[in-house]
Design an enzyme around this catalytic site. Structure first.
Site, PDB file in Angstrom:
ATOM      1  N   TYR A  61       0.807  -1.217  -0.114  1.00 30.29           N
ATOM      2  CA  TYR A  61       0.082   0.063   0.089  1.00 30.29           C
ATOM      3  C   TYR A  61       1.039   1.110   0.178  1.00 30.29           C
ATOM      4  O   TYR A  61       1.320   1.525   1.096  1.00 30.29           O
ATOM      5  CB  TYR A  61      -0.963  -0.014   0.922  1.00 30.29           C
ATOM      6  CG  TYR A  61      -2.006  -1.023   1.343  1.00 30.29           C
ATOM      7  CD1 TYR A  61      -2.136  -1.839   0.199  1.00 30.29           C
ATOM      8  CD2 TYR A  61      -2.463  -1.449   2.561  1.00 30.29           C
ATOM      9  CE1 TYR A  61      -3.197  -2.910   0.244  1.00 30.29           C
ATOM     10  CE2 TYR A  61      -3.321  -2.583   2.719  1.00 30.29           C
ATOM     11  CZ  TYR A  61      -3.517  -3.365   1.558  1.00 30.29           C
ATOM     12  OH  TYR A  61      -4.596  -4.220   1.599  1.00 30.29           O
ATOM     13  N   HIS A 110      -0.333 -12.157   1.188  1.00 33.16           N
ATOM     14  CA  HIS A 110      -1.615 -11.187   0.526  1.00 33.16           C
ATOM     15  C   HIS A 110      -2.147 -11.875  -0.648  1.00 33.16           C
ATOM     16  O   HIS A 110      -3.372 -11.778  -0.841  1.00 33.16           O
ATOM     17  CB  HIS A 110      -0.762  -9.935   0.214  1.00 33.16           C
ATOM     18  CG  HIS A 110      -1.517  -8.764   0.004  1.00 33.16           C
ATOM     19  ND1 HIS A 110      -1.149  -7.500  -0.094  1.00 33.16           N
ATOM     20  CD2 HIS A 110      -2.920  -8.678  -0.050  1.00 33.16           C
ATOM     21  CE1 HIS A 110      -2.080  -6.668  -0.115  1.00 33.16           C
ATOM     22  NE2 HIS A 110      -3.374  -7.469  -0.047  1.00 33.16           N
ATOM     23  N   PRO A 161     -15.927  -4.630   2.939  1.00 30.90           N
ATOM     24  CA  PRO A 161     -17.143  -5.268   3.272  1.00 30.90           C
ATOM     25  C   PRO A 161     -18.345  -4.261   3.186  1.00 30.90           C
ATOM     26  O   PRO A 161     -19.646  -4.529   3.157  1.00 30.90           O
ATOM     27  CB  PRO A 161     -17.296  -5.329   4.919  1.00 30.90           C
ATOM     28  CG  PRO A 161     -16.182  -3.931   5.397  1.00 30.90           C
ATOM     29  CD  PRO A 161     -15.170  -4.119   4.119  1.00 30.90           C
ATOM     30  N   LEU A 162     -18.146  -3.095   2.401  1.00 29.79           N
ATOM     31  CA  LEU A 162     -19.198  -2.038   1.870  1.00 29.79           C
ATOM     32  C   LEU A 162     -19.081  -1.904   0.441  1.00 29.79           C
ATOM     33  O   LEU A 162     -19.451  -0.894  -0.200  1.00 29.79           O
ATOM     34  CB  LEU A 162     -18.864  -0.648   2.640  1.00 29.79           C
ATOM     35  CG  LEU A 162     -18.939  -0.684   4.058  1.00 29.79           C
ATOM     36  CD1 LEU A 162     -18.701   0.643   4.621  1.00 29.79           C
ATOM     37  CD2 LEU A 162     -20.551  -0.990   4.489  1.00 29.79           C
ATOM     38  N   GLY A 163     -18.534  -2.935  -0.275  1.00 28.09           N
ATOM     39  CA  GLY A 163     -18.499  -2.920  -1.734  1.00 28.09           C
ATOM     40  C   GLY A 163     -17.859  -1.844  -2.337  1.00 28.09           C
ATOM     41  O   GLY A 163     -18.139  -1.341  -3.304  1.00 28.09           O
ATOM     42  N   ARG A 164     -16.803  -1.426  -1.600  1.00 27.99           N
ATOM     43  CA  ARG A 164     -15.792  -0.516  -2.255  1.00 27.99           C
ATOM     44  C   ARG A 164     -16.677   1.015  -2.239  1.00 27.99           C
ATOM     45  O   ARG A 164     -16.440   1.643  -3.273  1.00 27.99           O
ATOM     46  CB  ARG A 164     -15.252  -0.689  -3.319  1.00 27.99           C
ATOM     47  CG  ARG A 164     -14.396  -1.880  -3.479  1.00 27.99           C
ATOM     48  CD  ARG A 164     -13.687  -2.092  -4.818  1.00 27.99           C
ATOM     49  NE  ARG A 164     -12.984  -3.584  -4.623  1.00 27.99           N
ATOM     50  CZ  ARG A 164     -11.844  -3.846  -4.049  1.00 27.99           C
ATOM     51  NH1 ARG A 164     -11.224  -2.910  -3.617  1.00 27.99           N
ATOM     52  NH2 ARG A 164     -11.599  -5.027  -4.227  1.00 27.99           N
TER      53      ARG A 164
END
Length: 328
Positions: free
Chosen positions: A56, A124, A204-207
């Protein structure tokens, strides 16, 4: 903050973690000072698990977290990853799980984080040119030398997870999981529960698609990865967003936000699941934390299950290049 055990033999951590990737790249520009405020606020509110990776921002994310943690004396559980090798600023990648690289990557992460031990160290992606037994064997050596406390895998196939667990206990599997992405329900989750391994869902919020706040014009800005993803293409996104109407209507009826409801759905899937929604905004962090207190009825769960049945979202999660190392 409520807590959950991370795997059958793992530690207790906060029921929600914080994904820190967007603080360095993939979702447009970011501000280190703001990110610092968000991380410290999360820790002060009892969120203990921070998630990062060496890839990242080409190490920037680990360095950022390392600097923040210099001023933190309370509880923290730090997870990072190795195995995606990229040139700075480029999306092109190779996957590496060679034993010698595992050890080199760990030492580099420890330097950037300014720590002597990594709490949870993930592969990863799965390098299919290297036996998983060799990769996990090298990770186990890091545990024995005190550089790592627990080990995990990101996006493994069920068979790979079983082979890895036979070498050394896997504490957690990190995979994309949400109402929008339910691929792992058929094989991976059953294997995890058979072995006593926790699930740590990322995105978890669909991006952002499940929050009700997705701005298609805004995500077209330079540096935002989403327009490149098949699910966010001009062809697929409109139809995919139509499906979120059921979530939004239920959230309004319950007096909660769509993001909170989407996270509550995941939390209700089992006490062995610890989602790590990512954000670099303080208001979104506080909103997400409210999800741990939401209770869904059996009927509400059934409605969401049916509205977002596996396979109903159009498009792959990543580009063909980004799919490398997934479900291997």
């Amino acid at each position: 903050m409520k807590k959950r055990q991370l795997g059958k033999q793992g530690p207790m951590v906060s029921a929600l973690g914080l994904g820190c990737m967007a603080m360095s790249e993939f979702y447009g520009s970011s501000d280190d000072a703001v990110s610092r405020t968000v991380i410290l606020s999360a820790l002060k509110q009892g969120l203990t698990m921070l998630d990062t990776a060496d890839t990242y921002g080409a190490g920037h994310n680990e360095e950022l977290i390392g600097k923040v943690l210099k001023d933190w004396t309370g509880e923290v559980f730090l997870a990072t990853k190795f195995g995606i090798v990229r040139r700075p600023g480029e999306y092109a990648r190779t996957i590496c799980g060679r034993p010698e690289y595992v050890k080199q990557a760990c030492d580099a992460s420890l330097r950037r984080l300014g720590r002597e031990t990594i709490d949870l160290y993930y592969a990863h992606r799965i390098d299919d040119t290297v036996p998983i037994e060799d990769t996990v064997g090298a990770m186990a050596e890091l545990v024995h030398t005190g550089k790592v406390r627990y080990i995990g895998l990101s996006e493994p196939a069920a068979a790979t997870l079983r082979r890895a667990h036979a070498v050394y206990p896997i504490t957690a599997v990190q995979s994309e999981y949400s109402l929008w992405t339910r691929d792992i329900e058929s094989q991976v989750i059953p294997a995890m529960r058979e072995l006593g391994v926790a699930l740590v869902p990322y995105s978890p919020l669909g991006r952002g698609a499940l929050t009700g706040k997705l701005d298609r014009q805004q995500i077209s800005q330079s540096g935002d990865l989403r327009p490149l993803l098949p699910r966010f293409s001009e062809k697929n996104l409109p139809a995919n967003l139509v499906r979120t109407g059921v979530l939004f209507d239920m959230a309004a009826a319950k007096g909660v936000s769509p993001a909170q409801l989407a996270l509550a759905w995941i939390l209700a899937r089992g006490d062995d699941i610890v989602p790590i929604p990512g954000t670099r905004r303080l208001d979104y962090l506080n909103e997400n934390l409210g999800a741990v207190d939401i209770i869904l009825s059996t009927e509400e769960t059934h409605i969401l299950d049916q509205a977002f049945a596996p396979g109903t979202i159009a498009g792959e999660r990543y580009t063909p290049e980004g799919m490398a190392g997934l479900n291997r």
